[in-house]
Design a protein around this motif. Structure first.
Motif, mmCIF file in Angstrom:
data_model
loop_
_atom_site.group_PDB
_atom_site.id
_atom_site.type_symbol
_atom_site.label_atom_id
_atom_site.label_comp_id
_atom_site.label_asym_id
_atom_site.label_seq_id
_atom_site.Cartn_x
_atom_site.Cartn_y
_atom_site.Cartn_z
ATOM 1 N N GLU A 63 -6.665 -0.337 3.183
ATOM 2 C CA GLU A 63 -5.331 0.014 3.679
ATOM 3 C C GLU A 63 -4.896 1.385 3.164
ATOM 4 O O GLU A 63 -4.308 2.176 3.905
ATOM 5 N N LEU A 64 -5.177 1.673 1.907
ATOM 6 C CA LEU A 64 -4.832 2.976 1.340
ATOM 7 C C LEU A 64 -5.641 4.094 1.984
ATOM 8 O O LEU A 64 -5.153 5.221 2.147
ATOM 9 N N ASN A 65 -6.872 3.787 2.378
ATOM 10 C CA ASN A 65 -7.695 4.772 3.068
ATOM 11 C C ASN A 65 -7.073 5.141 4.415
ATOM 12 O O ASN A 65 -6.981 6.320 4.776
ATOM 13 N N LEU A 66 -6.617 4.129 5.178
ATOM 14 C CA LEU A 66 -5.943 4.367 6.455
ATOM 15 C C LEU A 66 -4.630 5.108 6.246
ATOM 16 O O LEU A 66 -4.298 6.033 6.998
ATOM 17 N N LEU A 67 -3.900 4.713 5.223
ATOM 18 C CA LEU A 67 -2.607 5.334 4.940
ATOM 19 C C LEU A 67 -2.789 6.797 4.548
ATOM 20 O O LEU A 67 -1.995 7.661 4.933
ATOM 21 N N GLY A 91 5.142 23.719 5.371
ATOM 22 C CA GLY A 91 5.155 23.542 3.916
ATOM 23 C C GLY A 91 4.089 22.560 3.496
ATOM 24 O O GLY A 91 3.365 21.980 4.301
ATOM 25 N N SER A 92 3.992 22.369 2.203
ATOM 26 C CA SER A 92 2.989 21.461 1.660
ATOM 27 C C SER A 92 3.617 20.549 0.621
ATOM 28 O O SER A 92 4.637 20.871 0.024
ATOM 29 N N SER A 93 3.012 19.395 0.417
ATOM 30 C CA SER A 93 3.521 18.425 -0.550
ATOM 31 C C SER A 93 3.018 18.757 -1.948
ATOM 32 O O SER A 93 1.924 19.287 -2.122
ATOM 33 N N ASN A 94 3.818 18.419 -2.948
ATOM 34 C CA ASN A 94 3.402 18.599 -4.340
ATOM 35 C C ASN A 94 2.581 17.416 -4.836
ATOM 36 O O ASN A 94 2.044 17.456 -5.943
ATOM 37 N N ASN A 95 2.506 16.361 -4.030
ATOM 38 C CA ASN A 95 1.774 15.177 -4.449
ATOM 39 C C ASN A 95 0.278 15.460 -4.532
ATOM 40 O O ASN A 95 -0.255 16.312 -3.817
ATOM 41 N N ALA A 149 0.824 -1.208 0.000
ATOM 42 C CA ALA A 149 0.000 0.000 0.000
ATOM 43 C C ALA A 149 0.861 1.261 0.000
ATOM 44 O O ALA A 149 0.559 2.229 -0.710
ATOM 45 N N GLU A 150 1.930 1.274 0.777
ATOM 46 C CA GLU A 150 2.799 2.450 0.814
ATOM 47 C C GLU A 150 3.466 2.685 -0.541
ATOM 48 O O GLU A 150 3.604 3.827 -0.987
ATOM 49 N N PHE A 151 3.895 1.606 -1.178
ATOM 50 C CA PHE A 151 4.509 1.714 -2.505
ATOM 51 C C PHE A 151 3.485 2.254 -3.502
ATOM 52 O O PHE A 151 3.758 3.195 -4.272
ATOM 53 N N LEU A 152 2.287 1.687 -3.484
ATOM 54 C CA LEU A 152 1.233 2.140 -4.398
ATOM 55 C C LEU A 152 0.855 3.600 -4.134
ATOM 56 O O LEU A 152 0.587 4.364 -5.061
ATOM 57 N N TYR A 153 0.824 3.956 -2.875
ATOM 58 C CA TYR A 153 0.461 5.331 -2.499
ATOM 59 C C TYR A 153 1.426 6.330 -3.146
ATOM 60 O O TYR A 153 1.016 7.360 -3.685
ATOM 61 N N VAL A 154 2.721 6.017 -3.095
ATOM 62 C CA VAL A 154 3.742 6.887 -3.703
ATOM 63 C C VAL A 154 3.480 7.051 -5.194
ATOM 64 O O VAL A 154 3.556 8.167 -5.741
ATOM 65 N N LEU A 155 3.164 5.949 -5.875
ATOM 66 C CA LEU A 155 2.950 5.994 -7.325
ATOM 67 C C LEU A 155 1.666 6.728 -7.686
ATOM 68 O O LEU A 155 1.638 7.561 -8.593
ATOM 69 N N LEU A 156 0.594 6.439 -6.969
ATOM 70 C CA LEU A 156 -0.713 7.005 -7.308
ATOM 71 C C LEU A 156 -0.816 8.495 -6.982
ATOM 72 O O LEU A 156 -1.678 9.186 -7.532
ATOM 73 N N THR A 157 0.037 8.978 -6.097
ATOM 74 C CA THR A 157 0.005 10.408 -5.749
ATOM 75 C C THR A 157 1.134 11.201 -6.406
ATOM 76 O O THR A 157 1.286 12.391 -6.133
ATOM 77 N N ASP A 158 1.891 10.532 -7.265
ATOM 78 C CA ASP A 158 2.989 11.237 -7.930
ATOM 79 C C ASP A 158 2.429 12.233 -8.953
ATOM 80 O O ASP A 158 1.638 11.853 -9.827
#
Length: 250
Positions: A183-187, A200-204, A139-148
């Motif tokens: 899991e992605l919802n919790l993450l 600051g803020s994220s660019n994702n 889920a963490e790996f997917l989260y990085v990709l889906l929010t890139d």
């Protein structure tokens, strides 16, 4: 002007004309070479522009084996990759560049950053047997990709392949999809709290929709699809029909 002088003048004019002609020829040749180089550079750029299909996932999920089946239609013995594998997948009168990214967490970020600018699609491989104990990492790996932001801006398509379906303890794609959404919802909640606690803020991009439990259907403009495979089977080419069809549609 004497006759000899006239002859010398005419010879000088002829020499100048010949010299000018040579200079003009050199200039034309230089311009032709320059234009050829520019056209070649543009062709190379167009050739490589967003033709990349990144094969990603955790270590030992079967990425390299699926890469081998897709590119060479054969079974190979594999080991943990420390560098990318690249091959051209011919489709109709065109090609896609399949890039198998190492799954180790210390390596994958570097290769992802290197190739995401040419990414048209991501084939994300999940080990369906070990999924339940690796769900957080997946889920963490997917989260990085889906929010890139680069992938989101390019309307990148995702195919999440639930691999090793031929094994008894494998989870089906519908079960994996449902568990991943939770899991992605919790993450997402955790990540949001982390962002509010630092300056600051994220660019994702934001994953899903505000004030709604996450579902993959909310990932627009990114499109996420699921498929199943059994790449460990030595006759697995037929088991990857859904992947081949996805590549044909992309």
């Amino acid at each position: 002007m004497s006759k000899d002088q006239s002859v010398l003048v005419e010879q000088a004019k002829t020499f100048i004309r010949a010299d000018d002609s040579q200079i003009f020829g050199v200039i034309v040749a230089v311009i032709a070479v320059f234009i050829t180089l520019v056209l070649f550079a543009l062709w190379r750029r167009r050739k490589n522009a967003r033709r990349g299909i990144l094969v990603m996932g955790l270590c030992d999920s079967g990425k390299t084996l699926i890469f081998s089946h897709l590119l060479y239609k054969r079974y190979v013995m594999t080991h943990t990759s420390i560098k990318e594998n690249i091959g051209d997948y011919l489709i109709k009168n065109d090609f896609l560049r399949i890039i198998d990214i190492p799954g180790h967490e210390r390596l994958r970020g570097k290769f992802f950053d290197q190739y995401k600018s040419i990414c048209r699609g991501v084939i994300f491989i999940i080990d369906s047997v070990t999924f339940q104990k690796e769900i957080r990492d997946v889920a963490e790996f997917l989260y990085v990709l889906l929010t890139d932001p680069v992938l989101a801006k390019s309307n990148t398509r995702f195919l999440i392949v639930c691999n090793k379906q031929d094994q008894t303890m494998a989870k089906g794609s519908n079960v994996i999809k449902s568990l991943l959404e939770k899991e992605l919802n919790l993450l997402r909640v955790t990540k949001s709290h982390q962002l509010t606690s630092i300056e600051g803020s994220s660019n994702n991009v934001f994953l899903g929709m505000q004030n709604k439990d996450f579902e993959f259907s909310q990932c627009s403009p990114i499109v996420v699809e699921f498929a199943e495979s059994s790449a460990c089977n030595k006759d697995a080419v037929s088991e990857l029909d859904s992947v081949f069809k996805w590549l044909s549609s992309i």
